[in-house]
Design an enzyme around this catalytic site. Sequence first.
Site, PDB file in Angstrom:
ATOM      1  CG  ASP A  38     -14.691  14.177 -43.327  1.00 10.66           C
ATOM      2  OD1 ASP A  38     -14.602  14.164 -44.559  1.00 10.66           O
ATOM      3  OD2 ASP A  38     -13.710  14.248 -42.566  1.00 10.66           O
TER       4      ASP A  38
ATOM      5  CG  HIS B 263      -6.641  13.788 -42.001  1.00  9.41           C
ATOM      6  ND1 HIS B 263      -7.335  14.912 -42.347  1.00  9.41           N
ATOM      7  CD2 HIS B 263      -5.429  13.893 -42.633  1.00  9.41           C
ATOM      8  CE1 HIS B 263      -6.589  15.667 -43.149  1.00  9.41           C
ATOM      9  NE2 HIS B 263      -5.437  15.068 -43.340  1.00  9.41           N
TER      10      HIS B 263
ATOM     11  CG  HIS C 159     -11.794  21.268 -38.204  1.00  8.15           C
ATOM     12  ND1 HIS C 159     -10.654  22.048 -38.259  1.00  8.15           N
ATOM     13  CD2 HIS C 159     -11.776  20.495 -39.312  1.00  8.15           C
ATOM     14  CE1 HIS C 159     -10.013  21.773 -39.372  1.00  8.15           C
ATOM     15  NE2 HIS C 159     -10.661  20.827 -40.025  1.00  8.15           N
TER      16      HIS C 159
HETATM   17  N1  CMC Z   1     -17.536  14.153 -30.498  1.00  4.63           N
HETATM   18  C1  CMC Z   1     -17.563  14.340 -29.156  1.00  4.63           C
HETATM   19  N2  CMC Z   1     -16.698  15.073 -28.466  1.00  4.63           N
HETATM   20  C2  CMC Z   1     -15.726  15.663 -29.191  1.00  4.63           C
HETATM   21  C3  CMC Z   1     -15.628  15.537 -30.581  1.00  4.63           C
HETATM   22  C4  CMC Z   1     -16.589  14.755 -31.237  1.00  4.63           C
HETATM   23  N3  CMC Z   1     -16.557  14.597 -32.563  1.00  4.63           N
HETATM   24  N4  CMC Z   1     -14.576  16.242 -31.023  1.00  4.63           N
HETATM   25  C5  CMC Z   1     -14.027  16.799 -29.934  1.00  4.63           C
HETATM   26  N5  CMC Z   1     -14.710  16.451 -28.823  1.00  4.63           N
HETATM   27  C6  CMC Z   1     -14.468  16.908 -27.446  1.00  4.63           C
HETATM   28  C7  CMC Z   1     -13.287  16.166 -26.833  1.00  4.63           C
HETATM   29  O1  CMC Z   1     -13.703  15.009 -26.140  1.00  4.63           O
HETATM   30  C8  CMC Z   1     -12.731  17.221 -25.914  1.00  4.63           C
HETATM   31  O2  CMC Z   1     -13.560  17.299 -24.769  1.00  4.63           O
HETATM   32  P1  CMC Z   1     -12.900  17.553 -23.305  1.00  4.63           P
HETATM   33  O3  CMC Z   1     -12.341  18.929 -23.389  1.00  4.63           O
HETATM   34  O4  CMC Z   1     -14.031  17.391 -22.375  1.00  4.63           O
HETATM   35  O5  CMC Z   1     -11.852  16.491 -23.153  1.00  4.63           O
HETATM   36  C9  CMC Z   1     -12.953  18.528 -26.682  1.00  4.63           C
HETATM   37  O6  CMC Z   1     -14.092  18.286 -27.518  1.00  4.63           O
HETATM   38  C10 CMC Z   1     -11.764  18.934 -27.537  1.00  4.63           C
HETATM   39  O7  CMC Z   1     -11.443  17.830 -28.395  1.00  4.63           O
HETATM   40  P2  CMC Z   1      -9.991  17.453 -28.886  1.00  4.63           P
HETATM   41  O8  CMC Z   1      -9.956  16.012 -29.214  1.00  4.63           O
HETATM   42  O9  CMC Z   1      -8.992  17.974 -27.890  1.00  4.63           O
HETATM   43  O10 CMC Z   1      -9.886  18.336 -30.194  1.00  4.63           O
HETATM   44  P3  CMC Z   1      -8.841  18.168 -31.357  1.00  4.63           P
HETATM   45  O11 CMC Z   1      -8.663  19.502 -31.949  1.00  4.63           O
HETATM   46  O12 CMC Z   1      -7.626  17.452 -30.889  1.00  4.63           O
HETATM   47  O13 CMC Z   1      -9.588  17.182 -32.362  1.00  4.63           O
HETATM   48  C11 CMC Z   1     -10.815  16.308 -34.173  1.00  4.63           C
HETATM   49  C12 CMC Z   1     -10.137  17.564 -33.580  1.00  4.63           C
HETATM   50  C13 CMC Z   1     -11.325  16.633 -35.585  1.00  4.63           C
HETATM   51  C14 CMC Z   1      -9.776  15.183 -34.280  1.00  4.63           C
HETATM   52  C15 CMC Z   1     -11.986  15.897 -33.249  1.00  4.63           C
HETATM   53  O14 CMC Z   1     -12.924  16.924 -33.169  1.00  4.63           O
HETATM   54  C16 CMC Z   1     -12.628  14.579 -33.692  1.00  4.63           C
HETATM   55  O15 CMC Z   1     -12.160  13.495 -33.304  1.00  4.63           O
HETATM   56  N6  CMC Z   1     -13.747  14.654 -34.487  1.00  4.63           N
HETATM   57  C17 CMC Z   1     -14.362  13.456 -35.022  1.00  4.63           C
HETATM   58  C18 CMC Z   1     -13.580  12.957 -36.223  1.00  4.63           C
HETATM   59  C19 CMC Z   1     -13.812  13.830 -37.444  1.00  4.63           C
HETATM   60  O16 CMC Z   1     -14.958  14.183 -37.776  1.00  4.63           O
HETATM   61  N7  CMC Z   1     -12.719  14.140 -38.154  1.00  4.63           N
HETATM   62  C20 CMC Z   1     -12.764  14.932 -39.387  1.00  4.63           C
HETATM   63  C21 CMC Z   1     -12.109  16.260 -39.211  1.00  4.63           C
HETATM   64  S1  CMC Z   1     -12.447  17.386 -40.572  1.00  4.63           S
HETATM   65  C22 CMC Z   1     -11.724  16.720 -41.967  1.00  4.63           C
HETATM   66  C23 CMC Z   1     -10.331  16.248 -41.866  1.00  4.63           C
HETATM   67  O17 CMC Z   1      -9.482  16.823 -41.181  1.00  4.63           O
HETATM   68  O18 CMC Z   1     -10.030  15.248 -42.506  1.00  4.63           O
END
Ligand code: CMC
Length: 426
Positions: A364, A268, A308
Amino acid sequence: MATQSLTITDNRTGKTYEIPISEGTIKATDLRQMKASEDDFGLMTYDPAFMNTASCRSAITFIDGDKGILEYRGYPIEQLAEKSTYLETAYLLLNGELPSKKELETWEYDITHHTIVNENFRKLLEGFRFNAHPMGRLVSSMAALGTFYPEAKEIFDPAVRKKQIIRIIAKVITIAGFHYRHTIGMPYAYPDNDLSYPGNFLNMMFKMTETKYKPNPALERALDVLFILHADHEQNCSTNAMRAVGSSQVDPYSAVAAAAAALYGPLHGGANEAVIHMLNEIGSVKNVPDFIKKVKAGEGVRLMGFGHRVYKNYDPRAKIIKQVADEVFEVTGRNPLLDIALELEKIALSDDYFVKRKLYPNVDFYSGLIYQAMRIPMEMFTVLFAIPRVSGWLAQWQEMLLDPDQKIARPRQIFTGPERRDYPRG
Ligand code: CMC
């Protein structure tokens, strides 16, 4: 016209039910009438992480994740970032409409004149180890702040509620500034009522021996824009924490502490700090392709600042932040990590792995580079996110309190443990 309802046949019993559809949703409790037998509890939905569950009705923030749209109370984020100030935006979030000139003056005056914290508070700050993480400090400080205002428990009294909202928004910058000064062993810089909200924060962070601190106007405005961009983001993890904890009718300081704790996590608000760690680790533009390979190999390495839950397009805040970065670097000089970030973005936006998963830079990705250029230490980045987000949390908290549909948040579970058994000894 199509009927606004859903017809469901329960194949366990052969019974058919008609469930009303309103605002594109069905009520989960309408499913409870579907029972497999007389003593059945009734059908529930299973939705870990709220992937497809609306937990509230809200009139505050609108996001269209596919189109990359973000609006506060109907106003596009791009227009607010260009024309508004953070305090005006906070007023809008909390009250639903932009303030008149007079209302804005009163609001700014009230916030400015509540920035001082009780001197006893300093003792609490001094109890932390010099290297305590600023978010850990902030979480505990927000809860502790509430103990100075026992009347804060009167959450259904509009005047008391308004007073606490003003106090929290006003004092969060003082608390953040004081903690920083304590960390670096500098005397505390007290609030200066002549300064704007972001200017005052910079004053409490960076004032040295000068009698009057003068913030650089470009940096002051850049910070104000960053505050606008971070002020609210509908039902994200920390807002959900604010609403859930607030639904127990606890005072707002305790609920803000809970929300800040949720924000601390690296998935987050902690991501802006994680981005800088990642860029430092990559070290140079030539190492970017290898890093991308590691991310794609799924070895537990994520491209921080990308992806996201809601945006499946470029995060509109990231676009604005990129412009702000250019303006800040004009003053501070270019952050050397920017080239690595730009290369990462270029490769990721054209790589099949990221394109297929609709992973774009989020808020971010560039914000940490700006904070770093402004000499804000990395560990404080999430605090910089929390400062403006308190106005969003408080707006959402107030909306929740006044919503007749809301009750104490209390989800159900599917029990997967052992069946009743007798204690074996004695
Ligand atoms: N790098 C590489 N792969 C990713 C990333 C990433 N940053 N984000 C998602 N994926 C992949 C993930 O591995 C999955 O692939 P597969 O379908 O092959 O398993 C697919 O994309 C879907 O990901 P998810 O984890 O199911 O998606 P989610 O909606 O649960 O997660 C998230 C959203 C923001 C937690 C995630 O994208 C992430 O970990 N990003 C990096 C951390 C980040 O930048 N967070 C800030 C978010 S914006 C500000 C805030 O909310 O505070």
